[in-house]
Design a protein around this motif. Structure first.
Motif, PDB file in Angstrom:
ATOM      1  N   PRO A 240     -93.944 -81.448  16.194  1.00 15.85           N
ATOM      2  CA  PRO A 240     -94.473 -80.052  15.958  1.00 15.85           C
ATOM      3  C   PRO A 240     -93.650 -79.009  15.954  1.00 15.85           C
ATOM      4  O   PRO A 240     -92.907 -78.893  17.001  1.00 15.85           O
ATOM      5  N   ASP A 241     -93.676 -77.880  14.921  1.00 16.97           N
ATOM      6  CA  ASP A 241     -92.936 -77.057  15.134  1.00 16.97           C
ATOM      7  C   ASP A 241     -93.775 -75.774  15.948  1.00 16.97           C
ATOM      8  O   ASP A 241     -94.695 -75.993  16.439  1.00 16.97           O
ATOM      9  N   ASN A 243     -95.440 -73.526  15.470  1.00 20.37           N
ATOM     10  CA  ASN A 243     -96.860 -73.201  14.627  1.00 20.37           C
ATOM     11  C   ASN A 243     -97.816 -74.497  14.804  1.00 20.37           C
ATOM     12  O   ASN A 243     -98.887 -74.454  14.239  1.00 20.37           O
ATOM     13  N   GLY A 244     -97.528 -75.377  15.297  1.00 21.62           N
ATOM     14  CA  GLY A 244     -98.230 -76.808  15.289  1.00 21.62           C
ATOM     15  C   GLY A 244     -98.113 -77.485  14.182  1.00 21.62           C
ATOM     16  O   GLY A 244     -98.786 -78.506  14.115  1.00 21.62           O
ATOM     17  N   ASN A 245     -97.274 -77.260  13.193  1.00 21.37           N
ATOM     18  CA  ASN A 245     -97.391 -78.041  12.008  1.00 21.37           C
ATOM     19  C   ASN A 245     -96.369 -79.192  12.242  1.00 21.37           C
ATOM     20  O   ASN A 245     -95.205 -78.958  12.782  1.00 21.37           O
ATOM     21  N   MET A 246     -96.520 -80.550  11.868  1.00 17.39           N
ATOM     22  CA  MET A 246     -95.733 -81.566  12.155  1.00 17.39           C
ATOM     23  C   MET A 246     -94.509 -81.598  10.921  1.00 17.39           C
ATOM     24  O   MET A 246     -94.495 -81.326   9.877  1.00 17.39           O
ATOM     25  N   VAL A 247     -93.177 -81.558  11.608  1.00 15.72           N
ATOM     26  CA  VAL A 247     -91.982 -81.504  10.916  1.00 15.72           C
ATOM     27  C   VAL A 247     -90.900 -82.705  10.936  1.00 15.72           C
ATOM     28  O   VAL A 247     -90.924 -82.993  12.162  1.00 15.72           O
ATOM     29  N   LYS A 248     -90.571 -83.210   9.903  1.00 13.38           N
ATOM     30  CA  LYS A 248     -89.779 -84.376   9.992  1.00 13.38           C
ATOM     31  C   LYS A 248     -88.201 -83.983   9.886  1.00 13.38           C
ATOM     32  O   LYS A 248     -87.796 -83.067   8.906  1.00 13.38           O
ATOM     33  N   LEU A 249     -87.216 -84.807  10.469  1.00 11.23           N
ATOM     34  CA  LEU A 249     -85.822 -84.604  10.456  1.00 11.23           C
ATOM     35  C   LEU A 249     -85.526 -84.805   8.890  1.00 11.23           C
ATOM     36  O   LEU A 249     -84.581 -84.226   8.245  1.00 11.23           O
ATOM     37  N   TRP A 313     -83.252 -71.190  12.751  1.00  5.77           N
ATOM     38  CA  TRP A 313     -83.253 -72.510  11.896  1.00  5.77           C
ATOM     39  C   TRP A 313     -84.602 -73.256  12.137  1.00  5.77           C
ATOM     40  O   TRP A 313     -85.704 -72.750  13.007  1.00  5.77           O
ATOM     41  N   THR A 314     -84.820 -74.443  11.803  1.00 10.87           N
ATOM     42  CA  THR A 314     -86.041 -75.426  11.986  1.00 10.87           C
ATOM     43  C   THR A 314     -86.057 -75.810  13.586  1.00 10.87           C
ATOM     44  O   THR A 314     -85.064 -76.169  14.301  1.00 10.87           O
ATOM     45  N   HIS A 315     -87.113 -75.505  14.249  1.00 11.04           N
ATOM     46  CA  HIS A 315     -87.513 -75.946  15.601  1.00 11.04           C
ATOM     47  C   HIS A 315     -88.715 -76.873  15.895  1.00 11.04           C
ATOM     48  O   HIS A 315     -89.468 -76.631  14.953  1.00 11.04           O
ATOM     49  N   VAL A 316     -88.617 -77.848  16.485  1.00  6.64           N
ATOM     50  CA  VAL A 316     -89.493 -78.913  16.771  1.00  6.64           C
ATOM     51  C   VAL A 316     -89.497 -79.029  18.459  1.00  6.64           C
ATOM     52  O   VAL A 316     -88.521 -79.061  18.936  1.00  6.64           O
ATOM     53  N   SER A 317     -90.807 -79.531  19.073  1.00  4.13           N
ATOM     54  CA  SER A 317     -91.016 -79.930  20.349  1.00  4.13           C
ATOM     55  C   SER A 317     -92.126 -80.364  20.777  1.00  4.13           C
ATOM     56  O   SER A 317     -93.168 -79.963  19.967  1.00  4.13           O
TER      57      SER A 317
END
Length: 366
Positions: A240-241, A243-249, A313-317
C-alpha cells in the motif's frame, strides 16, 4: 566507509599441489624461532565455524611435527603463540611452516602449493588494507571539517579502489586454475557485483571436489541469491501507498526504476535522500523513477519523512520494519539498500547511492 564482503566459510584461505601425503593423512612440520611464551594451536574451519583440534608440541629447538587426518579439501589455521596466524589449505600434500618472530616477513610455507597460494592472497589483502586505512583517515578528516567536495572525491576514489581490487582478486583466482584455493579468494569479492563470475567458479569447484562442505555451503548461498542477481527479473512488490492504495513495482515497467529500501529512522537513508531528490529531478523526464519501500513501523513517521525530505516519487510500505514482505523478498538485512531495474524489469545494478548512483544514471541517460 570501505568494506570487503567476506563469506564466513573460507575468508583468507587458499590452495594447489606438491609433496604427496599418505592417503588420508597430511604431515604438518615446522620451526619457530625467537618465539614468545605461549602455545601453537591448530584450528580447523568446517561448517563456517572454527574448531580447535589440538595444541602442537614444540621442542627446545622450536620444531614441531603433527599428523593430521585430511580426507577432503579443508582449511586450517596455526595460531603461533597468539601473535601470528598462519592459514593453511590442505589436501593430499604435506606442509612445512617456518617463521622467525624477529622478522615479521619471514613466514615460509613449503610443500602445500595450496597454502602457498594463501600467502599470495594474504599479501594482496595487506596491500589493499593499507590503502583503505589511508583513505579512511582522509574521509574522517573531511567529515570532521564538513568538507563536502573532499568527501565526494574520497568516495569516488573508494569506489575506484574497490573495483580495482576486485579485478586483482579475479586475476588471482584465474591464475589458480581449478584449485580449491580459489574458494578462499571468492570471499573477497562482492557477490552482488560479481555473481556470474562467482557462480561459474563455484559450479566448477563443486564438480572437481564433490562433497566438499565449504563448497557445498557456498553453492547453497549462491542458489539463494540467484533470484536477486544482476540480469534476473526483479521480484514484483505489491504494497500500500500512504493513501492505502495497493501499488505494484511492475506498474512502472517501461522506465528505469531505483528500488529504494529506506526508513524515517535510518540516518544514512535520510542523508542520502537529498542526492536522490536531485538526481530524480534531473532524470525523471528521461524515464527515471524511484520506488521507495519504507521499513518504518508507523505511518506518521513515514509520511512525515516523505514530506520533510520532499520525496515526490512512488512510496509503499506495510509498516512491518524488517519483517516487511518486500524486505524478506529482497533479503534486506540493512538499509539503505537499492536495486536498479531496467524498463523490462531486469536487475541491472545494486546498492547504488552517492557517486555510484550518479555515475550509473549518467551512463544510462547522458
Amino acid at each position: 566507509m570501505i568494506g570487503v564482503w567476506v563469506l564466513a566459510v573460507t575468508a583468507f584461505f587458499s590452495c594447489g599441489g606438491s609433496e604427496t601425503a599418505t592417503e588420508g593423512k597430511v604431515l604438518i612440520t615446522g620451526k619457530i624461532e625467537n618465539a614468545p611464551q605461549g602455545l601453537v594451536i591448530l584450528t580447523q574451519y568446517t561448517d563456517s565455524r572454527p574448531k580447535v583440534l589440538d595444541t602442537l608440541e614444540v621442542n627446545g629447538k622450536g620444531e614441531f611435527t603433527y599428523d593430521l587426518e585430511v580426507n577432503t579439501p579443508t582449511f586450517y589455521e596455526l595460531n603461533l603463540y597468539g601473535q601470528r596466524a598462519v592459514k593453511l589449505a590442505l589436501f593430499k600434500e604435506n606442509v612445512e611452516v617456518n617463521f622467525n618472530f624477529s622478522d615479521p616477513g619471514s613466514l615460509k610455507i613449503e610443500g602445500s602449493s595450496d597454502s602457498k597460494e594463501m600467502l599470495k592472497l594474504e599479501k594482496l589483502m595487506e596491500e589493499y588494507q593499507l590503502t583503505v586505512n589511508a583513505l579512511n583517515e582522509q574521509y574522517y578528516e573531511a567529515m570532521s571539517k564538513n568538507d563536502t567536495e573532499s568527501i565526494k572525491r574520497i568516495q569516488m576514489e573508494a569506489m575506484t579502489l574497490e573495483s580495482q581490487q576486485a579485478e586483482k582478486v579475479k586475476e588471482m583466482i584465474n591464475s589458480m586454475g581449478d584449485s580449491f584455493a580459489s574458494l578462499a579468494a571468492i570471499g573477497l569479492l562482492n557477490p552482488k557485483n560479481d555473481f556470474p563470475f562467482i557462480d561459474e567458479l563455484v559450479s566448477r569447484l563443486n564438480e572437481n571436489y564433490p562433497g566438499t562442505t565449504s563448497i557445498m555451503q557456498m553453492k547453497q548461498q549462491l542458489d539463494e541469491m540467484r533470484a536477486l542477481s544482476v540480469g534476473q527479473v526483479a521480484p514484483d512488490i505489491e504494497l500500500p501507498d500512504p493513501n492505502g492504495n495497493m501499488v505494484k513495482l511492475s506498474d512502472l515497467r517501461g522506465k528505469y526504476v531505483l528500488i529504494d529500501f529506506w526508513a524515517a529512522w535510518c540516518k544514512p537513508c535520510r542523508q542520502e535522500n537529498p542526492n536522490v531528490v536531485r538526481l530524480y529531478n534531473q532524470y525523471k523526464s528521461k524515464g527515471f523513477e524511484v520506488f521507495g519501500v519504507s521499513l518504518d513501523r508507523t505511518k506518521e513517521d513515514w509520511v512525515k519523512a516523505i514530506a520533510d525530505d520532499q520525496l515526490t516519487w512512488t512510496h509503499v510500505s506495510d509498516l512491518k520494519y524488517f519483517n516487511s514482505a518486500a524486505a524478506e523478498l529482497y533479503k534486506i538485512e540493512a538499509i539503505p539498500a537499492t536495486y536498479m531495474i531496467d524498463p523490462d524489469g531486469k536487475i541491472i545494478a545494486k546498492d547504488l547511492r552517492g557517486p555510484s548512483l550518479e555515475n550509473k544514471l549518467a551512463e544510462l541517460f547522458d
